[in-house]
Motif scaffolding. Structure first.
Motif, PDB file in Angstrom:
ATOM      1  N   ASP A   1      30.146  34.193  22.238  1.00 42.18           N
ATOM      2  CA  ASP A   1      29.241  34.740  23.244  1.00 42.18           C
ATOM      3  C   ASP A   1      29.409  36.255  23.262  1.00 42.18           C
ATOM      4  O   ASP A   1      30.495  36.785  23.454  1.00 42.18           O
ATOM      5  N   ALA A   2      28.335  36.959  23.102  1.00 48.76           N
ATOM      6  CA  ALA A   2      28.378  38.415  23.046  1.00 48.76           C
ATOM      7  C   ALA A   2      28.679  39.021  24.413  1.00 48.76           C
ATOM      8  O   ALA A   2      29.182  40.128  24.506  1.00 48.76           O
ATOM      9  N   ASN A   3      28.401  38.314  25.502  1.00 51.11           N
ATOM     10  CA  ASN A   3      28.613  38.849  26.844  1.00 51.11           C
ATOM     11  C   ASN A   3      30.027  38.544  27.371  1.00 51.11           C
ATOM     12  O   ASN A   3      30.401  39.024  28.432  1.00 51.11           O
ATOM     13  N   LYS A   4      30.785  37.742  26.666  1.00 51.01           N
ATOM     14  CA  LYS A   4      32.114  37.394  27.125  1.00 51.01           C
ATOM     15  C   LYS A   4      33.049  38.583  26.925  1.00 51.01           C
ATOM     16  O   LYS A   4      33.110  39.166  25.859  1.00 51.01           O
ATOM     17  N   GLN A   5      33.809  38.892  28.004  1.00 49.72           N
ATOM     18  CA  GLN A   5      34.673  40.062  27.989  1.00 49.72           C
ATOM     19  C   GLN A   5      35.952  39.745  27.247  1.00 49.72           C
ATOM     20  O   GLN A   5      36.536  38.679  27.401  1.00 49.72           O
ATOM     21  N   GLN A   6      36.407  40.677  26.459  1.00 43.32           N
ATOM     22  CA  GLN A   6      37.674  40.555  25.779  1.00 43.32           C
ATOM     23  C   GLN A   6      38.501  41.789  26.109  1.00 43.32           C
ATOM     24  O   GLN A   6      38.016  42.903  26.087  1.00 43.32           O
ATOM     25  N   GLY A   7      39.831  41.597  26.448  1.00 42.15           N
ATOM     26  CA  GLY A   7      40.699  42.726  26.789  1.00 42.15           C
ATOM     27  C   GLY A   7      40.706  42.990  28.285  1.00 42.15           C
ATOM     28  O   GLY A   7      40.322  42.148  29.098  1.00 42.15           O
ATOM     29  N   PHE A   8      41.165  44.186  28.652  1.00 46.03           N
ATOM     30  CA  PHE A   8      41.301  44.570  30.052  1.00 46.03           C
ATOM     31  C   PHE A   8      40.270  45.609  30.423  1.00 46.03           C
ATOM     32  O   PHE A   8      39.888  46.440  29.612  1.00 46.03           O
ATOM     33  N   SER A   9      39.887  45.592  31.691  1.00 45.24           N
ATOM     34  CA  SER A   9      38.954  46.618  32.157  1.00 45.24           C
ATOM     35  C   SER A   9      39.748  47.858  32.547  1.00 45.24           C
ATOM     36  O   SER A   9      40.977  47.826  32.733  1.00 45.24           O
ATOM     37  N   LEU A  10      39.077  48.947  32.706  1.00 45.61           N
ATOM     38  CA  LEU A  10      39.721  50.207  33.078  1.00 45.61           C
ATOM     39  C   LEU A  10      40.367  50.098  34.449  1.00 45.61           C
ATOM     40  O   LEU A  10      41.458  50.620  34.671  1.00 45.61           O
ATOM     41  N   ILE A  11      39.764  49.417  35.391  1.00 52.02           N
ATOM     42  CA  ILE A  11      40.316  49.243  36.739  1.00 52.02           C
ATOM     43  C   ILE A  11      41.636  48.476  36.669  1.00 52.02           C
ATOM     44  O   ILE A  11      42.617  48.843  37.335  1.00 52.02           O
ATOM     45  N   GLU A  12      41.703  47.430  35.883  1.00 58.23           N
ATOM     46  CA  GLU A  12      42.935  46.651  35.756  1.00 58.23           C
ATOM     47  C   GLU A  12      44.068  47.507  35.187  1.00 58.23           C
ATOM     48  O   GLU A  12      45.216  47.429  35.635  1.00 58.23           O
ATOM     49  N   VAL A  13      43.776  48.335  34.212  1.00 54.30           N
ATOM     50  CA  VAL A  13      44.783  49.214  33.610  1.00 54.30           C
ATOM     51  C   VAL A  13      45.261  50.236  34.640  1.00 54.30           C
ATOM     52  O   VAL A  13      46.466  50.502  34.755  1.00 54.30           O
ATOM     53  N   LEU A  14      44.354  50.820  35.406  1.00 53.30           N
ATOM     54  CA  LEU A  14      44.728  51.804  36.425  1.00 53.30           C
ATOM     55  C   LEU A  14      45.589  51.172  37.517  1.00 53.30           C
ATOM     56  O   LEU A  14      46.588  51.756  37.957  1.00 53.30           O
ATOM     57  N   VAL A  15      45.240  49.984  37.961  1.00 54.46           N
ATOM     58  CA  VAL A  15      46.021  49.297  38.991  1.00 54.46           C
ATOM     59  C   VAL A  15      47.422  48.973  38.458  1.00 54.46           C
ATOM     60  O   VAL A  15      48.430  49.185  39.151  1.00 54.46           O
TER      61      VAL A  15
END
Length: 150
Positions: free
Chosen positions: A4-18
């Motif tokens: 699925d092209a819309n499925k997220q892989q990895g971490f978002s920027l918010i998760e890394v900042l938190v």
């Protein structure tokens, strides 16, 4: 099957900042805890030294008990105490290391006009370590009074 092209892989920027904030907050807390522990250990060391200095002064006075008990005027007692204090200060180099102190008699020669075997000289010794110590150590030194001399 196609991924699925819309499925997220990895971490978002918010998760890394938190996650970075939580780790930083924990590390700062550990450093502060270590700093406070070292300050408390230093204060405990200074308190221990103050107790040893007070014990040394008491032993100096006790070593001169015969002389002390022969004094007949309060001015003689003050002179004796000042001489003992000066020797004590020089032996421990207290002033050059920032320690402050004062010693004063709480009993007077007239307190011993009627010799009582349970009488004792009483001196108050206040010792204040150099900063960062917050409060002085106040010790009451009790020295036996021997009415008949030595």
């Amino acid at each position: 099957m196609k991924p699925d092209a819309n499925k997220q892989q990895g971490f978002s920027l918010i998760e890394v900042l938190v996650a970075g904030f939580v780790i930083t907050f924990g590390l700062v807390g550990m450093v502060l805890m270590q700093t406070y522990t070292q300050q408390d250990a230093f204060r405990a060391h200074q308190l221990s030294l103050a107790g040893l200095y007070a014990q040394d002064m008491q032993e100096r006075l006790r070593a001169n008990i015969c002389y002390l008990n022969r004094l007949t005027q309060d001015s003689d007692v003050n002179t004796f105490i000042n001489n003992q204090r000066d020797e004590w200060q020089d032996d421990h180099s207290l002033s050059s290391r920032g320690w402050t102190y004062k010693i004063e008699p709480l009993t007077e020669v007239s307190d011993f006009t009627n010799p009582d075997p349970e009488n004792y000289w009483q001196f108050e010794l206040e010792i204040k370590p150099p900063p960062p110590s917050r409060s002085p150590t106040v010790q009451t030194l009790l020295i036996d009074y021997w009415g008949g001399g030595c």
